[in-house]
Design a protein around this motif. Structure first.
Motif, PDB file in Angstrom:
ATOM      1  N   HIS A   1      49.231  -5.627 -24.275  1.00  0.00           N
ATOM      2  CA  HIS A   1      49.967  -6.878 -24.099  1.00  0.00           C
ATOM      3  C   HIS A   1      49.567  -7.814 -25.233  1.00  0.00           C
ATOM      4  O   HIS A   1      48.436  -7.781 -25.701  1.00  0.00           O
ATOM      5  CB  HIS A   1      49.627  -7.558 -22.757  1.00  0.00           C
ATOM      6  CG  HIS A   1      49.862  -6.689 -21.559  1.00  0.00           C
ATOM      7  ND1 HIS A   1      51.043  -6.673 -20.854  1.00  0.00           N
ATOM      8  CD2 HIS A   1      49.052  -5.783 -20.957  1.00  0.00           C
ATOM      9  CE1 HIS A   1      50.942  -5.797 -19.861  1.00  0.00           C
ATOM     10  NE2 HIS A   1      49.750  -5.241 -19.899  1.00  0.00           N
TER      11      HIS A   1
ATOM     12  N   ASP B   1      52.671  -0.889 -14.990  1.00  0.00           N
ATOM     13  CA  ASP B   1      53.316  -1.608 -16.113  1.00  0.00           C
ATOM     14  C   ASP B   1      53.175  -0.856 -17.437  1.00  0.00           C
ATOM     15  O   ASP B   1      53.664  -1.325 -18.464  1.00  0.00           O
ATOM     16  CB  ASP B   1      52.791  -3.045 -16.234  1.00  0.00           C
ATOM     17  CG  ASP B   1      51.308  -3.120 -16.550  1.00  0.00           C
ATOM     18  OD1 ASP B   1      50.528  -2.413 -15.892  1.00  0.00           O
ATOM     19  OD2 ASP B   1      50.940  -3.883 -17.465  1.00  0.00           O
ATOM     20  N   HIS B   2      52.522   0.314 -17.409  1.00  0.00           N
ATOM     21  CA  HIS B   2      52.423   1.143 -18.618  1.00  0.00           C
ATOM     22  C   HIS B   2      53.144   2.490 -18.482  1.00  0.00           C
ATOM     23  O   HIS B   2      53.272   3.225 -19.462  1.00  0.00           O
ATOM     24  CB  HIS B   2      50.953   1.363 -18.995  1.00  0.00           C
ATOM     25  CG  HIS B   2      50.298   0.089 -19.413  1.00  0.00           C
ATOM     26  ND1 HIS B   2      50.007  -0.211 -20.722  1.00  0.00           N
ATOM     27  CD2 HIS B   2      49.959  -1.001 -18.677  1.00  0.00           C
ATOM     28  CE1 HIS B   2      49.484  -1.425 -20.782  1.00  0.00           C
ATOM     29  NE2 HIS B   2      49.446  -1.927 -19.551  1.00  0.00           N
TER      30      HIS B   2
ATOM     31  N   ASP C   1      44.954  -1.794 -22.093  1.00  0.00           N
ATOM     32  CA  ASP C   1      44.486  -3.057 -21.512  1.00  0.00           C
ATOM     33  C   ASP C   1      42.965  -3.178 -21.602  1.00  0.00           C
ATOM     34  O   ASP C   1      42.359  -3.961 -20.887  1.00  0.00           O
ATOM     35  CB  ASP C   1      44.932  -3.179 -20.048  1.00  0.00           C
ATOM     36  CG  ASP C   1      46.421  -3.437 -19.942  1.00  0.00           C
ATOM     37  OD1 ASP C   1      47.098  -3.539 -20.986  1.00  0.00           O
ATOM     38  OD2 ASP C   1      46.923  -3.520 -18.798  1.00  0.00           O
TER      39      ASP C   1
ATOM     40  N   HIS D   1      46.717   4.209 -19.820  1.00  0.00           N
ATOM     41  CA  HIS D   1      46.173   4.238 -18.456  1.00  0.00           C
ATOM     42  C   HIS D   1      47.324   4.272 -17.462  1.00  0.00           C
ATOM     43  O   HIS D   1      48.484   4.208 -17.859  1.00  0.00           O
ATOM     44  CB  HIS D   1      45.199   3.086 -18.203  1.00  0.00           C
ATOM     45  CG  HIS D   1      45.802   1.702 -18.281  1.00  0.00           C
ATOM     46  ND1 HIS D   1      46.338   1.194 -19.437  1.00  0.00           N
ATOM     47  CD2 HIS D   1      45.944   0.728 -17.338  1.00  0.00           C
ATOM     48  CE1 HIS D   1      46.760  -0.040 -19.209  1.00  0.00           C
ATOM     49  NE2 HIS D   1      46.560  -0.337 -17.941  1.00  0.00           N
TER      50      HIS D   1
HETATM   51 ZN   LIG Z   1      49.028  -3.758 -18.620  1.00  0.00          ZN
END
Ligand SMILES: [Zn+2]
Ligand SMILES: [Zn+2]
Length: 206
Positions: free
Chosen positions: A186, A58-59, A146, A54
């Protein structure tokens, strides 16, 4: 075929390298692109493609750094394009001056699968955490981003998130075989069987 993982960035994102012989697919390079590139060089791997589950920063924040070393295509679902631009508002000081928004070279919306090194990478649209969240299934490996974590699920309160939509996506994942290994965005690796038996968010699905 094996999976290596590097935990990167302030949100401790799992960047996965799917490796067959020396061929490598990079999934969710959320930060520390130089470190990921060094790992690839150190083991003489040959990367061919970057995929994101996605569009949250943070990805994807490490994509451009990797592309400086390896000019790879980058695939993302188009419904997460609006998320690429909201870095500073959503993530505050987490990434500070480090924000490096990538440009997708291809949208995976219309692809059911990608052929890679004789393997089929199945693309399962699993919106809810974000509109363009996807889960990638390759052999017995399931990269859930996520959407599904060990013992938990992703937030649905960020822009574009929706709880009911996430529940529909979790139902879709619950219908897959127990033996699949879960590699989340994560936290720890798990199996789908374990999640079906112990994850409260899967147990509460009606
Ligand atoms: Zn994330
Ligand atoms: Zn996310």
């Amino acid at each position: 075929m094996k999976v290596e993982s590097l935990t990167v960035g302030p949100l401790q994102t799992n960047c996965y390298l799917l490796i067959k012989d020396k061929s490598t697919l990079i999934i969710d390079p959320g930060d520390e692109g130089e470190r990921i590139s060094q790992f690839i060089r150190h083991y003489s791997l040959t990367p061919s493609l970057i995929l994101a589950t996605h569009g949250h920063l943070d990805h994807v924040n490490g994509v451009r750094k990797i592309q400086e070393t390896f000019p790879l295509p980058f695939y993302l679902h188009s419904q997460d394009i609006p998320l690429l631009g909201v870095g500073k508002d959503t993530w505050g000081d987490l990434f500070l001056d480090n924000i490096d928004v990538p440009s997708p070279t291809k949208f995976i919306d219309d692809l059911d699968s990608i052929e890679w090194e004789g393997e089929t990478i199945e693309i399962i649209h699993t919106p809810g955490h974000s509109p363009g969240s996807v889960t990638l299934r390759v052999g017995n490996f399931l990269f859930t981003g996520d959407t599904l974590f060990q013992g938990s699920v992703g937030r649905w309160d960020l822009p574009g998130g929706d709880e009911a939509t996430l529940q529909q996506s979790l139902k879709k994942l619950s219908a897959l075989p127990d033996e699949l290994l879960v590699f989340p965005g994560h936290g720890q690796t798990s199996s789908l069987q374990k999640e079906k038996q112990t994850n409260p968010f899967l147990l509460s699905l009606s």
